[in-house]
Design an enzyme around this catalytic site. Structure first.
Site, short mmCIF file in Angstrom:
data_model
loop_
_atom_site.label_atom_id
_atom_site.label_comp_id
_atom_site.label_asym_id
_atom_site.label_seq_id
_atom_site.Cartn_x
_atom_site.Cartn_y
_atom_site.Cartn_z
CG ASP A 93 -2.15 0.80 1.10
OD1 ASP A 93 -2.57 1.02 -0.05
OD2 ASP A 93 -2.71 1.21 2.13
CD GLU A 151 -3.74 8.56 -4.12
OE1 GLU A 151 -3.46 7.51 -3.51
OE2 GLU A 151 -3.95 9.65 -3.53
N GLY A 198 -7.55 8.28 7.59
CA GLY A 198 -7.65 8.48 9.04
C GLY A 198 -9.07 8.82 9.46
N GLY A 227 -11.42 4.61 3.71
CA GLY A 227 -12.73 4.03 4.01
C GLY A 227 -13.20 4.21 5.45
CB THR A 228 -11.49 4.91 8.67
OG1 THR A 228 -10.70 3.73 8.59
CG2 THR A 228 -11.89 5.16 10.12
P1 13P Z 1 -8.36 4.76 6.31
O1 13P Z 1 -7.23 4.57 7.25
O2 13P Z 1 -8.92 6.15 6.34
O3 13P Z 1 -9.43 3.72 6.47
O4 13P Z 1 -7.78 4.58 4.83
C1 13P Z 1 -7.15 3.39 4.47
C2 13P Z 1 -6.52 3.50 3.13
O5 13P Z 1 -7.01 4.16 2.25
C3 13P Z 1 -5.28 2.73 2.90
O6 13P Z 1 -4.77 2.89 1.63
#
Ligand code: 13P
Length: 311
Positions: A93, A151, A198, A227-228
């Site tokens: 990632d 990206e 985050g 996604g959080t």
């Molecule tokens: P979050 O930590 O906001 O869920 O994002 C995760 C992410 O996009 C990892 O690439």
């Protein structure tokens, strides 16, 4: 079954996202960051409980903490052997170091993300293309044994090695998408449409019109980062509009840590078995992944994924 590439694990989802199917039939594959090996197992157990494919995401921080790319790759291969009924992709990632990304390909990661989004457009293209060419040709699993995500645009927020101020964020420009995808040869595109890495200070404002415009520009997989804390209805809308991979990281750390804290609080001080202390963390992760599979409409999709890979 061996680890599969992100291109393979998402092919069925991408087909649904880019053809005229009922939007309710669309789904995204969940991609989850882990920091420890038990979390990797918990993520896969959660996906297995829902008969869903899953993407394990190693951040640069996780690699440093766990020890090496090779240790993670070999562990993921072992997990794939232990849970043969689950299609699993191992993803690197937000990597920026070209040599490290190439090392991950050679170690056996089945997807790598080159994040050159903070660079000029032409540099982003050049670096993403270099990684796509390398990954497609140097995986130990053979030609196209590793796929690539890049990206365009920039998310605000904090994630391990990345930090982008709110003022520094930039939405993905749909007018650049076709050129970027064609010139780089990547397999999946991470888009900036209003989510952030985050925990959110305020609810995110997802630019759905932007997603619609981007979706029209390319047939490759689109990836939602950050996604959080995204409201459930926004996730559903993104999936219905053709998002194929959804990344969740920070929220999972909290789920794991809350469960471990609770175990320490509840157990007597004489209990020192790490499995009783950290085990509830792994179980909580599995439960959270199961609920995300439902939310992303990915539950029960393993047979369709396998059909698209092995047909
Ligand atoms: P979050 O930590 O906001 O869920 O994002 C995760 C992410 O996009 C990892 O690439």
């Amino acid at each position: 079954m061996p680890l599969v590439t992100m291109k393979q694990i998402m092919a069925d989802s991408v087909k649904r996202a880019t053809t005229d199917v009922d939007p309710a039939e669309r789904y995204a594959v969940g991609a989850f960051n882990f920091s420890t090996i038990p979390e990797m197992v918990g993520i896969v157990e959660g996906a297995r409980s829902k008969n869903a494919p899953v993407i394990l995401m190693a951040s640069l921080g996780a690699i440093k903490y766990i020890g090496s790319l090779e240790l993670i790759a070999e562990t993921a291969k072992g997990i794939a052997k232990t849970y043969p009924e689950v299609p699993i992709c191992l993803h690197l990632d937000h990597a920026t170091d070209m040599e490290q990304i190439k090392q991950a390909v050679v170690a056996g990661f089945t997807n790598v993300m080159i994040d050159a989004s903070q660079e000029e457009f032409e540099v982003n293209i050049a670096k993403s293309k270099e990684i796509a060419d390398f990954a497609h040709n140097h995986s130990p699993y053979g030609i196209n044994g590793c796929s690539v995500e890049a990206e365009l645009g920039m998310l605000a927020g904090h994630e391990d090695n990345i930090h982008v101020e709110e003022s520094g964020k930039a939405y993905t420009d749909p007018a650049l998408v076709k050129e970027f995808v064609t010139k780089t040869g990547i397999d999946a595109l991470a888009v900036a449409i209003g989510t952030a890495h985050g925990f959110y200070k305020a609810a995110p404002e997802i630019q759905f019109d932007l997603l619609e415009a981007i979706r029209k520009e390319t047939d490759i997989a689109l990836v939602l980062h950050g996604g959080t804390g995204v409201p459930e209805d926004d996730f559903r809308k993104c999936v219905a509009m053709g998002m194929s991979k959804i990344n969740v990281g920070t929220g999972l750390k909290k789920v794991y840590t809350d469960a471990v804290r609770e175990a320490i609080k509840t157990l007597p001080e004489t209990e020192y078995d790490p499995r009783k202390i950290a085990g509830p963390g792994r179980q909580a992760i599995a439960k959270e992944i199961a609920s995300k599979c439902d939310l992303f409409n990915c539950t029960g999709k393993t047979p369709d994924v396998l059909k698209s890979i092995y047909a």
